[in-house]
Each structure stands twice: as C-alpha cells, then as structure tokens.
Design an enzyme around this catalytic site. Structure first.
Site, mmCIF file in Angstrom:
data_model
loop_
_atom_site.group_PDB
_atom_site.id
_atom_site.type_symbol
_atom_site.label_atom_id
_atom_site.label_comp_id
_atom_site.label_asym_id
_atom_site.label_seq_id
_atom_site.Cartn_x
_atom_site.Cartn_y
_atom_site.Cartn_z
ATOM 1 N N LEU A 45 -6.120 -6.368 3.652
ATOM 2 C CA LEU A 45 -7.048 -6.033 2.568
ATOM 3 C C LEU A 45 -7.351 -4.545 2.623
ATOM 4 O O LEU A 45 -7.692 -4.018 3.678
ATOM 5 C CB LEU A 45 -8.355 -6.821 2.704
ATOM 6 C CG LEU A 45 -8.254 -8.359 2.618
ATOM 7 C CD1 LEU A 45 -9.592 -8.988 2.999
ATOM 8 C CD2 LEU A 45 -7.845 -8.791 1.219
ATOM 9 N N HIS A 46 -7.220 -3.864 1.481
ATOM 10 C CA HIS A 46 -7.539 -2.440 1.470
ATOM 11 C C HIS A 46 -8.040 -1.935 0.121
ATOM 12 O O HIS A 46 -8.516 -0.813 0.022
ATOM 13 C CB HIS A 46 -6.313 -1.622 1.879
ATOM 14 C CG HIS A 46 -5.252 -1.568 0.816
ATOM 15 N ND1 HIS A 46 -4.377 -2.589 0.585
ATOM 16 C CD2 HIS A 46 -4.933 -0.604 -0.082
ATOM 17 C CE1 HIS A 46 -3.562 -2.276 -0.396
ATOM 18 N NE2 HIS A 46 -3.878 -1.072 -0.840
ATOM 19 N N ARG A 47 -7.958 -2.743 -0.933
ATOM 20 C CA ARG A 47 -8.354 -2.248 -2.251
ATOM 21 C C ARG A 47 -9.868 -2.103 -2.341
ATOM 22 O O ARG A 47 -10.620 -2.958 -1.849
ATOM 23 C CB ARG A 47 -7.826 -3.161 -3.357
ATOM 24 C CG ARG A 47 -6.316 -3.177 -3.398
ATOM 25 C CD ARG A 47 -5.740 -3.743 -4.674
ATOM 26 N NE ARG A 47 -4.275 -3.688 -4.607
ATOM 27 C CZ ARG A 47 -3.558 -2.630 -4.931
ATOM 28 N NH1 ARG A 47 -4.168 -1.540 -5.375
ATOM 29 N NH2 ARG A 47 -2.249 -2.649 -4.831
#
Length: 364
Positions: free
Chosen positions: A208-210
């Site tokens: 997860l990075h957004r």
C-alpha cells in the site's frame, strides 16, 4: 543513432531492462542503434533503485541527474533543467521514456522543446482519475510523444480516441512481463522467509502506498484491520514503502498477524508474490505480475489503468472501503476466485519488438 533511455523510479527499471538487453543483442549482430542510460535520480535509495541494476543485469547509468527528493513540481523542474543541459551538450536522436512517473513526463517535455522526438513505452493507459499524479504524467507524455508503444488493445483505443494516427501506434506487449518471465527461474527466497515461518500458499502479501489509502491514519488503520481479520489468521507480509512508513510510525502498532519488512529487491519480492495465497495492493504494476503468475489479486482502488488484468487476468478491483475486503477474501478461501488468462503479446518478446520498431522508425 543514439537513444536516450530514461529511468528514474523503481517501476521504470523492470520496463527498461528488456529494451536494453534487446539493444545489446542487436549491437552484437551489427545493429546501428546505440543507447545512453539516463537515471534521473528520482528514486535515490538503493532499496528503491540500486538493487535493480544488479539483479536485472542493467548497466550502470551513463548519466545520473541526481535530482533527489522534493515535491512533484520541484522534481519536475530539476529533471527538466538537468536533462535539458545534457541534451544541449550532447543531443541524442530519440528520447525513450517508460511508464508514468515524474521522470517520464519531465524528460519528454525537455526533449520535445529541443525538437528531439519522443517514444513512450506503455503509452495509452488511462485510469480516468485526475487525482492520481501518474494519470497527469501519462496524459501529458502521450500528448507530446511521436511514437507510442502499447501493452493492450484498450491502450490502442485510448490513443485512437485522442486522435493519434494509427501509424504512430505500435502494439508490442508488456516489457515488465518480459522481465518477469526472464527472471522466474532466478527468484530468490528472502532472508526472513524461513525465520517468519512462511510457507508457500500460507500467507498474504500486501503493498500500500497511494495517498488515498495511507496518508490518513484512521482510514489506513481500518484498512489494515480489515486485511488482518479477513486473512483468517494467516501471516500478512507487508513490504513497507517509504511513503507508508511515516503513517505506520504515527499509528504505533499494527495487527498481530502483520509482518512488516523492508522494501524488497526485485527477485525477492516476486518470490514472495509467486508463493503467496493472494496479493492485496493498490499498485498497478503488481496486478500485471500476479496475472501472469496466476496469483489472486485484490486491488484497493476505485479505478485501474490496467483493465485487462481484470477482464482477462486474476485481478479484481474492490475499491477503498475496508468492508469490501472480507467478502472478496471469503470468495478466495471458498475456492471461487477466477482462474484468469494471460493478455495477448505478454509473451516475453516485447523488448525485441520495440527495438525492431526503433530500427525501422529511426532509419526512415
């Protein structure tokens, strides 16, 4: 004929490797194309870029613009000014950009302003979501490119709808899949695999990075809780992106079955994916790799620029509501996940097709 190959961030390196290898092979056969590898330095951490050069057999960059960190505008300006200086001192015949990162757009702009043609690898993909910086990068790059190398018929149609002439569109396939297929026999077990007690098919991988998912602590915590509870006690291996690490530090703790690890080099990360029960992600590129490896993938986004991973592959778009995770995982555990298939031309020969097109286009 000198081609500048632009790379700046982790997703770029998987995409340029097959093109470089194909160019090197043609040079050994007497081909006339030369290349200059330009690393913008957008990702400057070894875990995010340096490991890829070694593992994927990419030569050291001929030029490193060393732009470092900064806001998107700061990075864009620094890349443009430094690449422009390079072109003024030693112009190339073509600027080849890949993907949709800041470096892609910035170098395309700098080249075109100096009347150097631009070829865009992975052209034509669209999410329709202008809140994504990548979407803006794609649209700007495609609006000023001369030639378009595409991964799917969906991308071809997007370009046609934008008025791109058919003769400028080259449907070649997916270079990232070239890299995956070439390296499947070389995948490496991460050092932590055995110490964490991981077993093939017995864990879930999460990335997860957004910003929409990780920048707000409360929403991020709910996502983590939903993933943990839906995994039915299985370990959740979470390679932590630098952007995500900041929010994790603010949360202070994560669910007990989460295993936080550093960002993994290419061979180790794809070993994790290939042996996972499933992947839960908000990345686009990973959905392509899971499709080819036949691994179920749950994408925590409301849109995707890679619809073929859903219509043909193993990916499902489930949105960003944590409540959607459990039903999707229940379907997986109940054996109801789709089998999927591999999209056309995702066959490991895309780099060769791109180089053949470049030879034809530049000789003309």
């Amino acid at each position: 004929m000198l081609i500048d190959i632009i790379a700046g961030a982790r997703p770029n390196f998987m995409k340029i490797a097959p093109i470089i290898h194909a160019l090197q092979a043609r040079q050994e056969q007497g081909g006339s194309l030369r290349f200059r590898l330009v690393h913008t330095g957008q990702h400057y951490d070894a875990r995010m870029s340096g490991d890829f050069f070694t593992q994927l057999g990419i030569p050291e960059p001929d030029v490193n613009l060393e732009v470092g960190s900064g806001t998107q505008a700061e990075q864009t300006g620094a890349i443009m000014s430094r690449y422009e200086k390079l072109l003024l001192e030693a112009p190339g015949s073509l600027c080849l950009v890949v993907g949709d990162v800041t470096s892609t757009m910035a170098c395309a702009i700098a080249a075109q302003k100096l009347c150097i043609p631009v070829a865009h690898v992975e052209a034509g993909i669209r999410s329709g979501d202008w809140s994504m910086p990548e979407e803006i990068n794609r649209m700007v790059t495609d609006s000023i490119s001369n030639w378009f190398f595409t991964t799917s018929e969906v991308a071809n149609n997007n370009l046609r709808a934008a008025g791109v002439m058919e003769k400028r569109i080259c449907f070649v396939g997916n270079t990232m899949i070239d890299t995956l297929l070439a390296n499947l026999p070389r995948l490496q077990k991460p050092e932590f695999f055995d110490s964490l007690g991981l077993q093939a098919g017995g864990y879930v991988v999460t990335t997860l990075h957004r910003p929409a998912n990780v920048d707000k602590g409360d929403g991020f915590a709910r996502l983590l809780t939903a993933i943990a509870e839906s995994a039915r006690g299985l370990p959740v291996v979470f390679p932590v992106h630098p952007r995500t690490a900041k929010t994790l530090r603010e949360l202070g703790e994560v669910p007990a079955n989460f295993q936080l690890v550093e960002p993994q080099p290419y061979l180790e990360f794809n070993y994790l994916v290939k042996n996972a029960l499933a992947v839960i992600t908000d990345s686009g590129g990973i959905t392509e790799e899971t499709t080819v490896m036949g691994i179920p993938c749950l994408t925590l986004r409301d849109n995707t620029e890679r619809p073929e991973t859903i219509t043909l592959g193993t990916n499902e778009l489930i949105g960003t509501d944590p409540a959607a995770i459990r039903p999707a995982m229940d379907s997986l555990f109940d054996g109801q996940w789709k089998q999927g298939s591999i999209p056309p031309l995702w066959d490991g020969k895309t780099g060769e097709r791109i180089v053949a097109h470049l030879e034809r286009l530049l000789s003309a």
